[in-house]
Enzyme design. Structure first.
Site, short mmCIF file in Angstrom:
data_model
loop_
_atom_site.label_atom_id
_atom_site.label_comp_id
_atom_site.label_asym_id
_atom_site.label_seq_id
_atom_site.Cartn_x
_atom_site.Cartn_y
_atom_site.Cartn_z
CG HIS A 21 36.15 39.97 39.76
ND1 HIS A 21 36.05 39.38 41.12
CD2 HIS A 21 36.72 38.70 38.91
CE1 HIS A 21 36.48 38.10 41.05
NE2 HIS A 21 36.80 37.72 39.92
CB SER A 48 38.21 34.90 40.48
OG SER A 48 37.36 34.60 39.73
CG ASP A 64 33.98 41.37 42.71
OD1 ASP A 64 33.34 41.06 41.76
OD2 ASP A 64 35.04 40.60 43.12
#
Length: 514
Positions: free
Chosen positions: A411, A301, A357
């Site tokens: 995610h 991320s 995602d």
């Protein structure tokens, strides 16, 4: 401490100004993504978001047939899996380390996925996962935002000692950009730091692992972040110059990477300065010993975004150093010139993404690298673009994962590592001999099928961090003195232990006795 608070809510919001812009460029976004229809009733917010994304990206919300999935006898599953190890024997890759380190951009190694490369991807992914597992998310703790363990026992506590690396330095970051929830803050008045967060660490392979992989490998692992839905809306419009050419990067990422303040305890130097000082020191140390050295940077991320900035700086300042990035669920970071400069610097990037995602779509939901396919004049210096080679995974390939819409689960880094472990090729079923423990998927989300009987968000401290004292009262315990963040002591431990060849515990005892 329940880690349900660390679920990564990276849901974009679609404001009216964005909708107006999108109406003028209808047809530019031709991505075809199939999402499963949720089996349970969703909130109005999620339903609205899903409908918006469907219109923006031509998403088709339908339940595809469960094809290419081997059938599992759930009654026998526990007996079969629980009696097998969670890892495979390590292969010696010393003769092929350049291929594993992307000398040819992983050509012919991704589809089908080479088993040696699979192991390496999971290894670096676990280094990134460690930044979540050891992070203090408890806003009622005076140490919120720090690492719960000191460097010399981080890997041992998290069960990563078998990977053959030792942590040499922790990295702290702050930001001058006023963006919500980028950094975790304690609600208490007296805290370990009012400005900084633990953002990752530098580690280096030990002698045994160095012989196995064919070089001394320096690893930098960057932590991701908990972020609200507005986070990505704020990222849509702000690119800032980086380097000396036309390259630009998202200003929030740059702020987190480069911010510092003399009055702070942990960020008198920026995250950039901290990590580059340590990487440079290690490179010089091992090159003086005649060893071949590589740098591998990983993150999930936001951590994947910081990894690219770190790679750009390292490749620009340290000559002839092989630099690779392995990121998971990372957003776009910069413009086309930024991507091109990374290529020219020789940085090799493997982006692991999950089809469902949404985070890798950001920023630049519509204006992105796909515009290069159109005949548009100009340098496109304002357009976000991805970097490197992509390994795309699909949630629907695993028989262990639930069907339905689950943004946090899509995610989650543990979902990524599960899918990497089971991936063989785009035309193959999920790998039956995959050994990584599937229970890890539900650490901080609810992605596993009910037949497995694994509770969701199960990863937490016993009794949520409380202990019963001698008077029978439940209280928050004091941290062990060695686990309390102390930048001065950590710096001394780092220099003495690695350069003098002493054991970290010995150095700690020496310093405490002074």
């Amino acid at each position: 401490m329940a880690l349900s608070t660390m679920i990564y809510n990276h849901l974009p919001t679609t404001s009216q100004p964005i909708m107006n812009k999108l109406s003028k460029i209808h047809g530019l976004a031709h991505q075809q993504v199939v999402l499963d229809r949720p089996q349970t009733k969703t909130s109005n917010r999620v339903s609205s978001l899903t409908e918006s994304l469907s219109h923006l990206l031509h998403l088709h919300l339908e339940t595809p047939p469960r094809t290419n999935i081997h059938q599992i006898n759930w009654n026998l599953y526990g007996e079969e899996k629980l009696s097998t190890p969670t890892t495979s024997p390590k292969e010696v890759i010393a003769q092929n380390w350049q291929d594993m380190h992307a000398s040819s951009n992983w050509e012919s190694l991704l589809d089908p996925l080479h088993p040696w490369l699979r192991r390496e991807i999971i290894k670096y992914g676990e280094f990134a996962q460690a930044t979540y597992d050891a992070f203090d998310f408890d806003s009622h703790s005076e140490y919120c935002g720090s690492c719960r363990y000191n460097r010399h026992k981080l890997f041992e506590t998290l069960g990563l000692s078998g990977n053959g690396y030792k942590v040499s330095k922790y990295i702290y970051a702050m930001s001058h950009v006023n963006m919500p929830q980028w950094l975790e803050r304690s609600k208490l008045a007296e805290t370990w730091s009012k400005d900084s967060n633990w953002m990752g660490y530098v580690a280096v392979s030990d002698d045994e692992e160095t012989r196995r992989i064919g070089r001394r490998d320096i690893v930098v692992a960057w932590r991701g972040t908990v972020a609200p839905t507005e986070w990505y809306e704020d990222l849509q419009r702000k690119l800032e110059p980086i380097g000396h050419g036309d390259a630009k990067a998202e200003h929030g990422f740059l702020s987190l990477y480069t911010s510092k303040k003399d009055s702070t305890r942990y960020n008198k130097s920026s995250a950039s300065e901290q990590v580059m000082k340590e990487v440079t020191r290690l490179v010089e140390l091992y090159r003086e010993k005649g060893e071949e050295v590589s740098l591998t940077i990983t993150g999930h991320s936001l951590g994947g975004a910081l990894a690219l900035l770190n790679a750009y700086e390292a490749a620009s300042t340290i000559p002839n150093l092989p630099v690779s990035v392995i990121s998971f669920g990372a957003p776009r970071v910069g413009n086309i010139a930024f991507r091109d400069e990374l290529h020219q610097l020789g940085v090799k990037t493997l982006r692991v993404v999950i089809k469902q995602d949404v985070v890798p779509w950001m920023p630049g939901l519509v204006f992105n690298e796909s515009l290069q396919k159109l005949e548009i004049t100009g340098t496109l210096g304002w357009v976000y673009t991805h970097v490197g080679t992509e390994l795309k995974l699909d949630v629907r390939s695993s028989p262990y994962l639930k069907r339905g819409l689950n943004w946090p689960g899509f995610h989650s880094l543990e979902t990524y590592l599960h899918l990497v472990d089971g991936f063989v090729s785009t035309s193959s079923t999920f790998r039956e001999e995959a050994r990584r423990d599937v229970a890890l998927v539900n650490k901080a989300c609810d992605m596993l099928v009910d037949e497995l009987r694994i509770p969701h968000c199960w990863y937490q401290l016993p009794n949520k961090g409380l202990v019963c004292n001698a008077h029978g009262r439940w209280v928050k315990p004091k941290r062990d003195p060695e686990d309390i963040p102390s930048p001065h002591m950590q710096e001394n431990i780092n220099v003495h232990a690695l350069e003098a060849g002493m054991q970290t515990q010995d150095v700690l005892e020496t310093l405490l006795s002074v």
